[in-house]
Design a protein around this motif. Structure first.
Motif, PDB file in Angstrom:
ATOM      1  N   TRP A 166      51.257  15.816  71.987  1.00 47.20           N
ATOM      2  CA  TRP A 166      51.955  15.376  70.542  1.00 47.20           C
ATOM      3  C   TRP A 166      51.029  14.277  70.068  1.00 47.20           C
ATOM      4  CZ3 TRP A 166      57.563  15.773  69.474  1.00 47.20           C
ATOM      5  CH2 TRP A 166      58.264  16.915  69.970  1.00 47.20           C
ATOM      6  N   HIS A 167      50.884  14.386  68.688  1.00 49.62           N
ATOM      7  CA  HIS A 167      50.242  13.111  68.022  1.00 49.62           C
ATOM      8  C   HIS A 167      51.055  13.297  66.701  1.00 49.62           C
ATOM      9  CE1 HIS A 167      45.982  11.772  66.640  1.00 49.62           C
ATOM     10  NE2 HIS A 167      47.199  10.834  66.396  1.00 49.62           N
ATOM     11  N   ASP A 168      51.332  11.901  66.385  1.00 48.45           N
ATOM     12  CA  ASP A 168      52.373  11.639  65.190  1.00 48.45           C
ATOM     13  C   ASP A 168      51.757  10.615  64.597  1.00 48.45           C
ATOM     14  OD1 ASP A 168      54.103  13.799  65.870  1.00 48.45           O
ATOM     15  OD2 ASP A 168      55.622  12.221  66.738  1.00 48.45           O
ATOM     16  N   HIS A 169      52.065  10.404  63.208  1.00 45.04           N
ATOM     17  CA  HIS A 169      52.159   9.266  62.229  1.00 45.04           C
ATOM     18  C   HIS A 169      53.232   9.041  61.708  1.00 45.04           C
ATOM     19  CE1 HIS A 169      47.588  10.188  61.538  1.00 45.04           C
ATOM     20  NE2 HIS A 169      47.757   9.068  62.298  1.00 45.04           N
ATOM     21  N   GLU A 170      53.656   7.620  61.326  1.00 47.42           N
ATOM     22  CA  GLU A 170      54.946   7.248  60.685  1.00 47.42           C
ATOM     23  C   GLU A 170      54.355   7.585  59.129  1.00 47.42           C
ATOM     24  OE1 GLU A 170      57.750   6.548  58.455  1.00 47.42           O
ATOM     25  OE2 GLU A 170      58.265   6.392  60.714  1.00 47.42           O
ATOM     26  N   PRO A 171      54.985   8.443  58.398  1.00 47.06           N
ATOM     27  CA  PRO A 171      54.598   8.639  57.057  1.00 47.06           C
ATOM     28  C   PRO A 171      54.708   7.407  56.164  1.00 47.06           C
ATOM     29  CG  PRO A 171      56.069  10.499  57.951  1.00 47.06           C
ATOM     30  CD  PRO A 171      56.049   9.162  58.897  1.00 47.06           C
ATOM     31  N   ASN A 172      55.603   6.658  56.525  1.00 48.89           N
ATOM     32  CA  ASN A 172      55.414   5.245  55.566  1.00 48.89           C
ATOM     33  C   ASN A 172      54.123   4.330  55.640  1.00 48.89           C
ATOM     34  OD1 ASN A 172      57.951   6.012  53.804  1.00 48.89           O
ATOM     35  ND2 ASN A 172      59.309   5.355  55.749  1.00 48.89           N
ATOM     36  N   ASP A 173      53.806   4.289  57.198  1.00 50.70           N
ATOM     37  CA  ASP A 173      52.670   3.720  57.416  1.00 50.70           C
ATOM     38  C   ASP A 173      51.487   3.951  56.500  1.00 50.70           C
ATOM     39  OD1 ASP A 173      54.334   2.156  59.318  1.00 50.70           O
ATOM     40  OD2 ASP A 173      53.115   3.456  61.057  1.00 50.70           O
ATOM     41  N   LEU A 174      51.266   5.434  56.123  1.00 52.25           N
ATOM     42  CA  LEU A 174      50.169   5.890  55.660  1.00 52.25           C
ATOM     43  C   LEU A 174      50.151   5.311  54.215  1.00 52.25           C
ATOM     44  CD1 LEU A 174      50.338   9.720  56.705  1.00 52.25           C
ATOM     45  CD2 LEU A 174      49.235   7.786  57.721  1.00 52.25           C
ATOM     46  N   VAL A 175      51.214   5.374  53.449  1.00 49.09           N
ATOM     47  CA  VAL A 175      51.657   4.944  52.198  1.00 49.09           C
ATOM     48  C   VAL A 175      51.395   3.522  52.002  1.00 49.09           C
ATOM     49  CG1 VAL A 175      53.107   4.875  50.311  1.00 49.09           C
ATOM     50  CG2 VAL A 175      53.147   6.690  51.624  1.00 49.09           C
ATOM     51  N   GLU A 176      52.277   2.702  53.137  1.00 51.68           N
ATOM     52  CA  GLU A 176      51.924   1.362  52.820  1.00 51.68           C
ATOM     53  C   GLU A 176      50.565   0.724  53.118  1.00 51.68           C
ATOM     54  OE1 GLU A 176      54.891  -0.080  55.763  1.00 51.68           O
ATOM     55  OE2 GLU A 176      56.537   0.753  54.658  1.00 51.68           O
ATOM     56  N   SER A 177      49.920   1.496  54.062  1.00 55.71           N
ATOM     57  CA  SER A 177      48.267   0.900  54.282  1.00 55.71           C
ATOM     58  C   SER A 177      47.565   1.099  53.140  1.00 55.71           C
ATOM     59  CB  SER A 177      47.757   1.845  55.658  1.00 55.71           C
ATOM     60  OG  SER A 177      47.878   3.224  55.250  1.00 55.71           O
ATOM     61  N   VAL A 178      47.969   2.376  52.374  1.00 59.02           N
ATOM     62  CA  VAL A 178      46.932   2.666  51.167  1.00 59.02           C
ATOM     63  C   VAL A 178      47.292   1.671  50.070  1.00 59.02           C
ATOM     64  CG1 VAL A 178      46.904   4.256  49.362  1.00 59.02           C
ATOM     65  CG2 VAL A 178      46.568   5.003  51.608  1.00 59.02           C
ATOM     66  N   GLU A 179      48.596   1.130  50.007  1.00 61.00           N
ATOM     67  CA  GLU A 179      48.865   0.352  48.891  1.00 61.00           C
ATOM     68  C   GLU A 179      48.401  -0.989  49.189  1.00 61.00           C
ATOM     69  OE1 GLU A 179      53.265   2.151  47.465  1.00 61.00           O
ATOM     70  OE2 GLU A 179      53.259   1.120  48.963  1.00 61.00           O
ATOM     71  N   LYS A 180      48.339  -1.332  50.363  1.00 60.51           N
ATOM     72  CA  LYS A 180      47.795  -2.943  50.852  1.00 60.51           C
ATOM     73  C   LYS A 180      46.337  -2.794  50.566  1.00 60.51           C
ATOM     74  CE  LYS A 180      48.925  -6.861  52.464  1.00 60.51           C
ATOM     75  NZ  LYS A 180      49.999  -7.626  51.843  1.00 60.51           N
ATOM     76  N   CYS A 181      45.664  -1.644  50.724  1.00 59.82           N
ATOM     77  CA  CYS A 181      44.166  -1.581  50.727  1.00 59.82           C
ATOM     78  C   CYS A 181      43.760  -1.648  49.313  1.00 59.82           C
ATOM     79  CB  CYS A 181      43.452  -0.342  51.475  1.00 59.82           C
ATOM     80  SG  CYS A 181      43.618  -0.055  53.159  1.00 59.82           S
ATOM     81  N   ILE A 182      44.706  -1.054  48.358  1.00 59.07           N
ATOM     82  CA  ILE A 182      44.410  -1.021  46.884  1.00 59.07           C
ATOM     83  C   ILE A 182      44.553  -2.491  46.471  1.00 59.07           C
ATOM     84  CG2 ILE A 182      45.300  -0.409  44.777  1.00 59.07           C
ATOM     85  CD1 ILE A 182      45.985   2.154  45.916  1.00 59.07           C
ATOM     86  N   GLU A 183      45.670  -3.177  46.923  1.00 58.73           N
ATOM     87  CA  GLU A 183      45.959  -4.438  46.504  1.00 58.73           C
ATOM     88  C   GLU A 183      44.650  -5.582  47.019  1.00 58.73           C
ATOM     89  OE1 GLU A 183      48.764  -7.981  48.042  1.00 58.73           O
ATOM     90  OE2 GLU A 183      49.623  -6.081  48.122  1.00 58.73           O
ATOM     91  N   LYS A 184      44.283  -5.425  48.313  1.00 53.18           N
ATOM     92  CA  LYS A 184      43.304  -6.216  48.771  1.00 53.18           C
ATOM     93  C   LYS A 184      41.845  -6.082  48.287  1.00 53.18           C
ATOM     94  CE  LYS A 184      45.766  -8.791  51.681  1.00 53.18           C
ATOM     95  NZ  LYS A 184      46.138 -10.171  51.108  1.00 53.18           N
ATOM     96  N   ALA A 185      41.355  -4.864  48.008  1.00 49.59           N
ATOM     97  CA  ALA A 185      40.347  -4.397  47.392  1.00 49.59           C
ATOM     98  C   ALA A 185      40.025  -4.785  45.975  1.00 49.59           C
ATOM     99  CB  ALA A 185      40.252  -2.704  47.404  1.00 49.59           C
ATOM    100  N   THR A 186      41.533  -4.599  45.152  1.00 52.37           N
ATOM    101  CA  THR A 186      41.277  -5.190  43.886  1.00 52.37           C
ATOM    102  C   THR A 186      41.240  -6.516  43.812  1.00 52.37           C
ATOM    103  OG1 THR A 186      42.636  -3.181  43.447  1.00 52.37           O
ATOM    104  CG2 THR A 186      42.692  -4.760  41.780  1.00 52.37           C
ATOM    105  N   GLU A 187      41.827  -7.266  44.871  1.00 49.27           N
ATOM    106  CA  GLU A 187      41.582  -8.795  44.750  1.00 49.27           C
ATOM    107  C   GLU A 187      40.018  -9.129  44.676  1.00 49.27           C
ATOM    108  OE1 GLU A 187      43.902 -10.414  47.642  1.00 49.27           O
ATOM    109  OE2 GLU A 187      45.888 -10.010  46.762  1.00 49.27           O
ATOM    110  N   LYS A 188      39.404  -8.372  45.775  1.00 52.81           N
ATOM    111  CA  LYS A 188      37.976  -8.924  45.930  1.00 52.81           C
ATOM    112  C   LYS A 188      37.133  -8.504  44.548  1.00 52.81           C
ATOM    113  CE  LYS A 188      38.342  -7.832  50.897  1.00 52.81           C
ATOM    114  NZ  LYS A 188      37.951  -7.025  51.962  1.00 52.81           N
TER     115      LYS A 188
END
Length: 546
Positions: free
Chosen positions: A65-87
């Protein structure tokens, strides 16, 4: 990267108009992978200007079995957008200069959510998950199972989303209940991200692009629409599950826009599965163009043109990209199980070196492989051999053999398998290979890339900027956005005229290369049949000694 406003290079789009130089524009790219998410902002010259990456947890609750928490995918993307935009803003740019966003994603990973609440119903089942093995055996025994490959281009296996969805409907209580009540929404990672980034159930933007849809086994490869025969075969009732609408990979409106965050309102204009996106990032727009991503394993994609080719040599048929207006291409795909993991084996298991780049240096301590051939069949051999009962086997060891010979043989194993897949692709497609574009960790090794050129008799093209997967999604978005890139030819010129690009031209002696490859093929045959009774051998290997 330096401030691009000071660049001496000509502008990509539009000359000066009445003495006015248009404001520079940028495209953002979401790259959602198996272990991490990234957001990269590219300028009009296809250079990365700002980026941020976040790793997230992978879950392995049971064997296979190999799982992801679906909300982790969304939250990590949203955080990356926030941090990259700050830079990006810290460098003096404005968010209004980011004209569109593209998405590229891990393929086949399956997400189920409640279309009434917008919440995930279960963990995402990740593409390498093998819990569906018994279900695959059941499907292969069904009448007409031999017709499936011709319809969708993929063999019945544990990888595609179809068997994952069917398993969840049969075995997961919440998914099964939502299915019976007609409120189940299904999607691959691209669909889930687009749905959530658009605000979820309020806008209910539920779409996928053709490259991702071609990995579900629900889409007819010729029509690029859902096929009732395929859905019936996988026992999916369309009235009970909300499937994402299939749209082109590049579109100004179909994917909606960000509903929140620092880039609120910016349109999502492009979407591609990760391997297709890498081909686009290399501008592999013509039949005969191929790319190989040298990661843990290898993924090869080969552009076969505007019509699909069903392989006779064990390769997969897939959509390369669909940019609309007749700009659609199909591809043949082949994979190699062991590439970078072979290097890791020498490091971790054999203790040859401490750093992966040292393997190349070790290989360069000897002039050739000294007669050593390493068939790295740690999990059998994939395309075009498909030998399940092979095991990793080292041939040609003598008292002369040194660590350098084994290191060189390990690198050569990947190159030989790549050649075998490329030859199968040429036979299937009828197109002569024009060159091999490369990316991924092992592509940093000059000796590996030169060996690849030598044994395949082709030029290996390595760009300085290796973010090809993310760039592909940016290209898809830019092509759909007014005032950005306008043609595939323009993009090819931009990416192929950059400084730092290195081409590896074949230099090997043809007679010696033929001898090496013949020896490799003989070694492959000799590695066959090592596993005769898998159940007994598994028991023997796994049972501790008394």
């Amino acid at each position: 990267m330096g401030d691009i406003r000071e660049s001496k290079r000509p502008r990509v789009n539009g000359n000066h108009v009445n003495g006015y130089e248009p404001e520079e524009w940028f495209i953002g790219s979401i790259d959602q992978g198996t272990t991490s998410s990234r957001f990269i902002i590219f300028n009009s010259h296809a250079d990365p200007i700002a980026s941020h990456q976040i790793e997230f947890e992978n879950h392995y609750p049971y064997s296979g079995w190999h799982d992801h928490e679906p909300n982790d995918l969304v939250e990590s993307v949203e955080k990356c957008i926030e941090k990259a935009t700050e830079k990006f803003v810290a460098k003096g740019y404005k968010t209004s200069q980011i004209k569109a966003i593209g998405i590229t994603n891990q393929r086949e990973t399956t997400v189920c959510w409640d279309r009434k609440t917008g919440e995930a119903l279960c963990q995402a089942v990740v593409w390498p998950d093998t819990r569906t093995k018994s279900l695959v055996r059941y499907l292969k025994e069904k009448p007409d199972s031999d017709k499936i490959l011709g319809l969708c281009g993929l063999p019945i296996s544990t990888y595609p989303s179809s068997v994952k969805l069917l398993w969840l409907i049969r075995n997961h209580g919440e998914v099964s209940k939502a299915y019976e009540e007609g409120r189940l929404a299904f999607g691959t990672v691209d669909s889930w991200l687009i749905y959530r980034l658009n605000g979820g159930k309020e806008r209910n933007v539920h779409v996928t692009d053709t490259s991702n849809a071609s990995r579900t086994m629900f889409m007819n490869l010729k029509t690029c629409q859902y096929d009732d025969e395929l859905l019936d075969f996988f026992e999916i009732d369309r009235s009970k599950v909300d499937l994402p609408k299939i749209v082109p990979s590049s579109h100004p409106d179909a994917f909606g826009s960000l509903a929140s965050g620092p880039l609120k309102g910016v349109r999502i204009a492009g979407c591609l599965g990760d391997q297709s996106s890498a081909l686009v990032g290399h501008c592999g727009f013509k039949p005969g163009h191929a790319k190989n991503t040298y990661g843990t394993g290898c993924f090869l994609l080969y552009n076969v043109g505007p019509e699909p080719v069903i392989s006779e040599y064990g390769l997969l048929a897939t959509v390369a990209y669909d940019f609309g207006e007749g700009r659609k291409a199909y591809a043949l795909e082949g994979s190699i199980a062991v590439a970078g993991s072979g290097v890791k084996f020498l490091m971790d298991n054999m203790g040859f070196v401490r750093d992966s780049h040292k393997v190349g240096e070790l290989a360069e301590t000897v002039p050739d492989n000294g007669g050593v051939v390493f068939v790295t069949a740690f999990s059998g051999l994939f395309a075009p051999y498909w030998i399940d009962d092979a095991k990793g086997t080292l041939f040609g060891i003598t008292q002369h053999t040194q660590r350098g010979h084994i290191a060189r043989a390990t690198l050569e194993a990947t190159c030989f398998q790549t050649r075998a897949i490329l030859e199968a692709m040429e036979k299937d497609s009828g197109h002569k290979l024009t060159g091999l574009a490369v990316d991924g960790g092992m592509s940093n090794s000059d000796i590996t890339m030169q060996t690849q050129a030598d044994v395949s008799f082709i030029t290996v093209e390595r760009p300085e900027m290796r973010e090809s997967t993310a760039l592909g999604a940016a290209i898809a978005a830019g092509l759909a956005t007014k005032g950005c890139w306008t043609s595939l030819e323009e993009l090819f010129e931009i990416t192929h005229n950059k400084p730092g690009r290195k081409n590896f031209v074949p230099e090997g002696n043809p007679k010696k290369v033929k001898l090496m490859y013949d020896r490799w093929e003989r070694a492959v045959e000799m590695s066959r049949g090592w596993v005769r009774n898998a159940k007994e051998e598994y028991s023997l290997e796994e049972t501790p000694s008394p």
